[in-house]
Design a protein around this motif. Structure first.
Motif, PDB file in Angstrom:
ATOM      1  N   LEU A  14       0.857  -1.166  -0.053  1.00  0.00           N
ATOM      2  CA  LEU A  14      -0.250  -0.034  -0.077  1.00  0.00           C
ATOM      3  C   LEU A  14       0.799   1.103  -0.019  1.00  0.00           C
ATOM      4  N   SER A  15       2.149   1.068   0.860  1.00  0.00           N
ATOM      5  CA  SER A  15       2.696   2.615   0.746  1.00  0.00           C
ATOM      6  C   SER A  15       3.591   2.608  -0.361  1.00  0.00           C
ATOM      7  N   SER A  16       3.674   1.608  -1.079  1.00  0.00           N
ATOM      8  CA  SER A  16       4.618   1.879  -2.294  1.00  0.00           C
ATOM      9  C   SER A  16       3.617   2.249  -3.600  1.00  0.00           C
ATOM     10  N   CYS A  17       2.290   1.913  -3.440  1.00  0.00           N
ATOM     11  CA  CYS A  17       1.330   2.281  -4.542  1.00  0.00           C
ATOM     12  C   CYS A  17       0.984   3.789  -4.488  1.00  0.00           C
ATOM     13  N   LYS A  18       1.129   4.393  -3.241  1.00  0.00           N
ATOM     14  CA  LYS A  18       0.956   5.771  -3.207  1.00  0.00           C
ATOM     15  C   LYS A  18       1.815   6.534  -3.934  1.00  0.00           C
ATOM     16  N   ASN A  19       3.037   6.263  -4.348  1.00  0.00           N
ATOM     17  CA  ASN A  19       4.211   6.924  -5.042  1.00  0.00           C
ATOM     18  C   ASN A  19       3.963   6.669  -6.532  1.00  0.00           C
ATOM     19  N   GLU A  20       3.075   5.742  -6.933  1.00  0.00           N
ATOM     20  CA  GLU A  20       3.228   5.866  -8.200  1.00  0.00           C
ATOM     21  C   GLU A  20       2.077   6.592  -8.992  1.00  0.00           C
ATOM     22  N   PRO A  21       2.406   7.085 -10.113  1.00  0.00           N
ATOM     23  CA  PRO A  21       1.445   8.057 -10.682  1.00  0.00           C
ATOM     24  C   PRO A  21       0.395   7.357 -11.486  1.00  0.00           C
ATOM     25  N   PHE A  22      -0.921   8.094 -11.426  1.00  0.00           N
ATOM     26  CA  PHE A  22      -1.992   7.372 -11.901  1.00  0.00           C
ATOM     27  C   PHE A  22      -2.016   7.730 -13.687  1.00  0.00           C
ATOM     28  N   CYS A  23      -1.253   8.630 -13.988  1.00  0.00           N
ATOM     29  CA  CYS A  23      -0.975   8.684 -15.457  1.00  0.00           C
ATOM     30  C   CYS A  23       0.356   9.340 -15.749  1.00  0.00           C
ATOM     31  N   SER A  24       0.645   9.267 -17.061  1.00  0.00           N
ATOM     32  CA  SER A  24       1.934   9.936 -17.141  1.00  0.00           C
ATOM     33  C   SER A  24       2.125  10.491 -18.477  1.00  0.00           C
ATOM     34  N   VAL A  25       2.913  11.533 -18.696  1.00  0.00           N
ATOM     35  CA  VAL A  25       3.179  12.514 -19.652  1.00  0.00           C
ATOM     36  C   VAL A  25       4.320  12.086 -20.522  1.00  0.00           C
ATOM     37  N   ASN A  26       4.471  11.823 -21.661  1.00  0.00           N
ATOM     38  CA  ASN A  26       5.438  11.454 -22.652  1.00  0.00           C
ATOM     39  C   ASN A  26       6.170  12.392 -22.933  1.00  0.00           C
ATOM     40  N   GLU A  27       7.424  12.544 -22.477  1.00  0.00           N
ATOM     41  CA  GLU A  27       8.092  13.818 -22.474  1.00  0.00           C
ATOM     42  C   GLU A  27       8.713  14.007 -24.203  1.00  0.00           C
ATOM     43  N   ASN A  28       8.570  12.677 -24.392  1.00  0.00           N
ATOM     44  CA  ASN A  28       8.974  12.788 -26.328  1.00  0.00           C
ATOM     45  C   ASN A  28       7.888  13.860 -26.922  1.00  0.00           C
ATOM     46  N   ASN A  29       6.685  14.138 -26.440  1.00  0.00           N
ATOM     47  CA  ASN A  29       5.898  14.895 -27.202  1.00  0.00           C
ATOM     48  C   ASN A  29       5.989  16.359 -26.897  1.00  0.00           C
ATOM     49  N   ALA A  30       7.272  16.808 -26.361  1.00  0.00           N
ATOM     50  CA  ALA A  30       7.527  17.992 -26.089  1.00  0.00           C
ATOM     51  C   ALA A  30       7.894  18.661 -27.527  1.00  0.00           C
ATOM     52  N   GLY A  31       7.199  20.030 -27.820  1.00  0.00           N
ATOM     53  CA  GLY A  31       7.429  20.623 -29.080  1.00  0.00           C
ATOM     54  C   GLY A  31       6.941  20.111 -30.279  1.00  0.00           C
ATOM     55  N   LYS A  32       6.302  19.106 -29.866  1.00  0.00           N
ATOM     56  CA  LYS A  32       5.593  18.446 -31.298  1.00  0.00           C
ATOM     57  C   LYS A  32       4.348  19.254 -31.841  1.00  0.00           C
ATOM     58  N   GLU A  33       4.116  19.986 -31.192  1.00  0.00           N
ATOM     59  CA  GLU A  33       2.679  20.955 -31.673  1.00  0.00           C
ATOM     60  C   GLU A  33       1.291  19.925 -31.742  1.00  0.00           C
ATOM     61  N   ILE A  34       1.434  18.827 -31.055  1.00  0.00           N
ATOM     62  CA  ILE A  34       0.372  18.038 -31.376  1.00  0.00           C
ATOM     63  C   ILE A  34      -0.428  17.958 -29.743  1.00  0.00           C
ATOM     64  N   TYR A  35      -1.779  18.654 -29.874  1.00  0.00           N
ATOM     65  CA  TYR A  35      -2.554  18.410 -28.579  1.00  0.00           C
ATOM     66  C   TYR A  35      -3.174  17.159 -28.431  1.00  0.00           C
ATOM     67  N   ASP A  36      -2.925  16.480 -27.198  1.00  0.00           N
ATOM     68  CA  ASP A  36      -3.864  15.307 -26.972  1.00  0.00           C
ATOM     69  C   ASP A  36      -4.553  15.550 -25.743  1.00  0.00           C
ATOM     70  N   LEU A  37      -5.853  15.367 -25.923  1.00  0.00           N
ATOM     71  CA  LEU A  37      -6.809  15.684 -24.925  1.00  0.00           C
ATOM     72  C   LEU A  37      -6.628  14.962 -23.520  1.00  0.00           C
ATOM     73  N   ASP A  38      -6.036  13.535 -23.638  1.00  0.00           N
ATOM     74  CA  ASP A  38      -5.700  12.700 -22.592  1.00  0.00           C
ATOM     75  C   ASP A  38      -4.693  13.160 -21.914  1.00  0.00           C
ATOM     76  N   GLU A  39      -3.632  13.426 -22.695  1.00  0.00           N
ATOM     77  CA  GLU A  39      -2.263  13.886 -22.241  1.00  0.00           C
ATOM     78  C   GLU A  39      -2.295  15.104 -21.531  1.00  0.00           C
ATOM     79  N   ALA A  40      -3.200  16.001 -22.065  1.00  0.00           N
ATOM     80  CA  ALA A  40      -3.298  17.285 -21.590  1.00  0.00           C
ATOM     81  C   ALA A  40      -4.085  17.270 -20.066  1.00  0.00           C
TER      82      ALA A  40
END
Length: 132
Positions: A14-40
């Motif tokens: 349980l304590s290890s689950c608290k630190n897990e993010p529930f979603c993530s942002v793909n750093e490779n999308n930086a500067g790609k000028e593509i808007y993704d609703l779920d990522e936003a």
């Protein structure tokens, strides 16, 4: 002894689950000028330190924004305009928040919506659509 070990194992899991993010942002999308609703939605939730339960509400706010921009002619379903000119309409955040609350019935407060739309600008900067 097995009972104590089992309890310790559950606590560890349980304590290890608290630190897990529930979603993530793909750093490779930086500067790609593509808007993704779920990522936003994820980007905003993480920036505002919201939980997984807030993700759908943030998404609803962003969908309301898209609907509002369509309504006022700021964006169009048909990207090829006949005259090729830029729209003269500007996005008024106050009107957007009122639209989201009253027309789209987004289940957030006025302040939460302002916070979401302000933070969305950081996402737009992340993907390279706007500059500072």
């Amino acid at each position: 002894m097995k009972k104590i070990f089992g309890i310790l194992l559950i606590i560890l899991i349980l304590s290890s689950c608290k630190n897990e993010p529930f979603c993530s942002v793909n750093e490779n999308n930086a500067g790609k000028e593509i808007y993704d609703l779920d990522e936003a939605s994820c980007f905003i939730a993480l920036k505002l330190e919201k939980g997984a339960s807030d993700l759908n509400l943030i998404r609803d706010a962003l969908i309301a924004e898209e609907n509002y921009m369509n309504k006022i002619g700021l964006i169009s379903e048909n990207p090829n305009s006949e005259d090729g000119t830029e729209p003269n309409t500007e996005l008024d955040t106050n009107d957007l928040v009122e639209y989201a609350l009253n027309k789209e019935k987004v289940e957030l407060t006025k302040n939460e919506l302002f916070e979401i739309y302000d933070t969305e600008i950081e996402y737009l900067m992340f993907i390279g659509v706007v500059n500072e």
